[in-house]
Design a protein around this motif. Structure first.
Motif, PDB file in Angstrom:
ATOM      1  N   TYR A  64       0.830  -0.608   0.513  1.00  8.65           N
ATOM      2  CA  TYR A  64      -0.082  -0.412  -0.489  1.00  8.65           C
ATOM      3  C   TYR A  64       0.956   0.883  -0.077  1.00  8.65           C
ATOM      4  N   LEU A  65       1.925   1.306   1.102  1.00  8.85           N
ATOM      5  CA  LEU A  65       2.821   2.707   1.341  1.00  8.85           C
ATOM      6  C   LEU A  65       3.716   2.539  -0.206  1.00  8.85           C
ATOM      7  N   ASN A  66       3.959   1.397  -1.017  1.00  9.91           N
ATOM      8  CA  ASN A  66       4.590   1.304  -1.903  1.00  9.91           C
ATOM      9  C   ASN A  66       3.962   2.235  -3.024  1.00  9.91           C
ATOM     10  N   ARG A  67       2.849   1.456  -3.099  1.00  7.46           N
ATOM     11  CA  ARG A  67       1.658   2.404  -4.077  1.00  7.46           C
ATOM     12  C   ARG A  67       1.610   3.627  -4.578  1.00  7.46           C
ATOM     13  N   PHE A  68       0.926   3.887  -2.771  1.00  2.00           N
ATOM     14  CA  PHE A  68       0.154   5.537  -3.303  1.00  2.00           C
ATOM     15  C   PHE A  68       1.395   6.445  -2.353  1.00  2.00           C
ATOM     16  N   LEU A  69       2.228   5.812  -1.671  1.00  3.19           N
ATOM     17  CA  LEU A  69       2.748   6.818  -0.968  1.00  3.19           C
ATOM     18  C   LEU A  69       4.715   6.150  -1.248  1.00  3.19           C
ATOM     19  N   PRO A  70       4.816   6.436  -2.010  1.00  2.00           N
ATOM     20  CA  PRO A  70       6.403   5.852  -2.408  1.00  2.00           C
ATOM     21  C   PRO A  70       7.388   6.712  -2.237  1.00  2.00           C
ATOM     22  N   ASP A  71       9.085   5.689  -1.808  1.00  2.00           N
ATOM     23  CA  ASP A  71       9.882   6.188  -1.490  1.00  2.00           C
ATOM     24  C   ASP A  71      10.061   7.275  -2.564  1.00  2.00           C
ATOM     25  N   SER A  72      11.588   8.488  -2.119  1.00  2.89           N
ATOM     26  CA  SER A  72      11.698   9.560  -2.809  1.00  2.89           C
ATOM     27  C   SER A  72      12.802   8.954  -3.461  1.00  2.89           C
TER      28      SER A  72
END
Length: 751
Positions: A69-77
């Motif tokens: 979920y985080l990787n898709r909607f709040l990806p790392d910079s």
């Protein structure tokens, strides 16, 4: 003499700086700004039913893991990777309790530990705001949006706790709503789906999301829900809400650490995830420029509250290779109070070109909205009208700049990523695709923009539920029809709007949403050959085969003509009788819009003139009171049959004649167009009737609009007709209560 805020140039003593500079001070009269729950009216049945209707079907749980979920909607910079750090035990002090307030302080301390290594310029602070009642982001929303108090609020990146001592939505980055037990999770499997507890929890989340989206003009926002020792992350956009799977934050405290790090280090390089890259805050020098041009060009001062609501807005130029146009929004004219949907916002803005340029500082109306992908673009309709009539455009807004921001931004990225025929791996593109596989990794370019919603796709809904971000500017600025200076001016404006409707139809565009918010009076400083014009072409139908003068790009390539014309649209009070009566879709015809113009006239007469009716509660009030198809249709049929001829307009013979003549014309054509062309409800006959009335003697002088009557929903003014119906009858009963809280406002600007 008061000193000035160094950031926004406002006087300090009674000023809360919207940019939270060090010189901001707490208002003197806000020291006890805590109200009881009764003031918020959140317990009203109409309020609850309205939100339940809006939330229904718009929450979906992501099917993957919390990490996915985080990787898709709040990806790392890639430029700001999360440092390795052990945060185990951060929430060990959170108690097992049935009293949620006992959790506030331990959660605050745990969250502070989680973000302690975020650079101070980006680090959020956490504040208990449960005892505060935070007002609506904009004063114009105060009737539609009640004060609320999130349990915990985080500041914007880099801001201290003191900035939320007296909280306002402009200073909040995200909120955390807390419930004491896991059973209170509104999306927990096995629970009672329709329970009041679940519905109330969803309402809290949705209200917070709506307020954050309004305050910051973000494309999407994130909110956290905590339920005992479990939590969810919610991503809201204008098409719906995507909830993360539930996770135990005590066992996996690194999830919150990852969330807040990525929230303030988005790949876009902006200050916070979800921020709109085409929106920015003005500086003190910008306000000095705005004040100067307003005095020089319009002999006006900066509108009250401009420094708080103002934003720089970028709008695509008509030249795809040119830089975007810049507009400084100085006045909020209209904002839709809904969370999901079009979210229409209209600003009065000053165009910024270069010093000395004739168009530098000229006023424009800027409209921002989220269009359903299945619908034709409003700017395509306006572009067709502009191409068809050029300088002879009459009764219609002139389209200057703008379009679909998602298409524009994708084009910009396409140009940046393509180098000699090869696609370069940019940090933003890597962040969007690095953790995806299979189908998710294929359509790269369309998904690097935040100007398209993604909630409907995740929920596996039809593409028609997904939305694109639209923004455009026009110099045709208007004010609500309900602000007429005389009834003759009001009728003149309606006549000009009917001419505009005729011109649009001759160019292949049928409006389909005639209402009090879409017929406007041209403002005095705008030089136009007409007094009124027709705006807001969001729900318009456009013929597939464009006139020869229109470019192919302006033609709509969507559903067939018959299918599109049978989609019921319009603003409920002004819908024609036949459309209300139809059990299934019927083709929307010109005569239906011309009947809507009549209902608009009666609406304005009833609420804003000295009219009377023998049956006070069975006359016009009955027409505009009902929000059920059958009841509303019965009221309109009775009006056509007998009651419409009993309307009394003292001291105004021309207006009385017009109302009587028009009701006869509508009644004769309520089922189908009359075979006798002289009695048909056509543009020619309506305009002949309007011109005859305007040519009569006996029009009162200075009979300006009255604002004292209270419409059925209890509002002091009536320039707020209800939201547009889209024919979803399963929600009509819910909407009847919903609209008393969430009415559609008169849009005081074009389109």
């Amino acid at each position: 003499m008061s000193s000035l805020c160094t950031c926004c140039s406002a006087a300090i003593p009674n000023h809360v700086c919207p940019f939270f500079c060090s010189s901001a001070r707490k208002p003197k009269d806000n020291s006890t700004y805590v109200t009881d729950c009764a003031q918020t009216a959140h317990g009203r049945p109409a309020h609850k039913t309205g939100w339940d209707s809006e939330n229904d079907g718009n929450f979906v749980v992501y099917s993957g893991t919390i990490d996915a979920y985080l990787n898709r909607f709040l990806p790392d910079s890639p430029d700001n990777p999360l440092p390795k750090r052990d945060v185990s035990g951060a929430f060990n002090k959170v108690p097992k309790t049935t009293v949620e307030k006992d959790m506030y302080l331990p959660l605050q301390r745990g969250l502070r530990k989680e973000v302690s290594d975020i650079p101070s310029s980006k680090r959020p602070a956490f504040v208990d705001t449960s005892a505060q009642r935070i007002p609506a982001p904009f004063p114009s929303l105060e009737e539609d949006i009640r004060d609320t108090g999130p349990d915990l609020s985080s500041t914007l990146p880099g801001k201290k706790e003191a900035t939320l001592k007296v909280a306002i939505w402009f200073g909040i980055g995200t909120v955390i709503e807390i419930k004491a037990t896991e059973a209170q999770d509104p999306l927990k499997e096995g629970g009672r789906e329709g329970s009041e507890t679940r519905r109330e929890t969803k309402r809290q989340l949705a209200i917070n999301a709506r307020n954050l989206l309004h305050a910051h003009l973000h494309t999407h926002v994130f909110i956290i829900g905590i339920y005992g020792f479990t939590a969810r992350i919610y991503r809201f956009d204008r098409a719906g809400c995507i909830a993360s799977p539930s996770f135990n934050y005590c066992e996996r405290p690194e999830i919150f650490r990852m969330f807040f790090w990525r929230l303030v280090h988005p790949p876009s390089g902006l200050s916070i995830a979800g921020a709109d890259p085409t929106v920015s805050q003005p500086m003190a020098s910008d306000w000095k420029w705005a004040s100067k041009v307003l005095r020089e060009k319009y002999s006006e001062e900066l509108p009250q509250g401009a420094r708080q609501v103002g934003r720089w807005l970028a709008i695509p130029s008509k030249d795809p290779n040119a830089a975007p146009e810049r507009f400084l929004a100085i006045e909020l004219r209209f904002i839709n109070s809904n969370l999901f949907g079009r979210a229409t916002t209209v600003w009065i803005a000053l165009r910024r070109t270069t010093d000395g340029d004739l168009d530098d500082g000229v006023k424009y109306a800027v409209k921002d909205s989220w269009r359903q992908q299945i619908r034709p673009s409003e700017t395509a309709c306006l572009e067709r009208l502009a191409e068809e009539y050029k300088s002879d455009l009459y009764g219609l807004p002139d389209f200057k700049f703008g379009g679909d921001l998602s298409v524009w931004e994708a084009r910009q990225w396409s140009q940046k990523l393509t180098v000699t025929g090869n696609v370069r791996r940019s940090p933003r593109l890597v962040a969007k695709t690095g953790n995806m596989s299979g189908d998710e990794a294929v359509p790269v370019l369309p998904h690097i923009t935040c100007h398209q919603t993604v909630s409907a796709k995740v929920a596996k809904k039809d593409i028609c539920y997904e939305r694109c971000h639209m923004r455009f500017a026009t110099q045709c600025i208007g004010r609500p029809l309900s602000t007429f200076s005389s009834t003759k001016e009001m009728v003149t404006a309606i006549k000009d709007a009917v001419i505009g409707h005729q011109n649009a139809w001759n160019a292949g565009v049928l409006h389909r949403d005639i209402s009090a918010g879409n017929v406007l009076i041209v403002e005095d400083h705008v030089e136009k050959p007409f007094k009124g014009f027709l705006s807001d072409f969001d729900y318009s139908y456009m013929k597939v085969n464009a006139p020869p003068t229109v470019s192919p790009q302006a033609a709509h390539d969507g559903t067939s003509d018959d299918t599109q014309l049978k989609q019921r649209t319009g603003t409920y009070h002004f819908m024609s009788l036949q459309i209300l009566e139809a059990s299934s879709g019927i083709k929307h015809e010109v005569r239906h819009d011309l009947e809507s113009f009549y209902w608009l006239l009666i609406w304005i007469i009833y609420w804003h003139t000295k009219c009377t009716h023998p049956l006070e509660h069975s006359g016009p009030l009955r027409i505009f009171k009902h929000l059920d198809d059958n009841d509303c249709a019965d009221a309109k049929l009775a009006w056509f049959t007998r009651r419409g001829r009993d309307l009394i307009i003292p001291g105004n013979p021309p207006l009385a004649w017009l109302a009587s003549r028009w009701v006869d014309l509508c009644a004769t054509n309520k089922d189908q167009e009359h075979e006798d062309s002289t009695r048909a409800l056509t543009h020619a006959n309506v305009l002949d009737m309007l011109n005859t009335a305007l040519g009569m003697d006996g029009w009162p002088i200075g009979d300006a609009a009255q604002q004292g009557k209270r419409p059925f929903n209890g509002r002091a003014t009536t320039d707020k007709p209800p939201a547009a119906s889209t024919g979803q009858k399963r929600r009509m009963q819910h909407d009847a209560m919903r609209l008393s809280k969430r009415s559609r406002l008169d849009c005081a600007s074009a389109g």
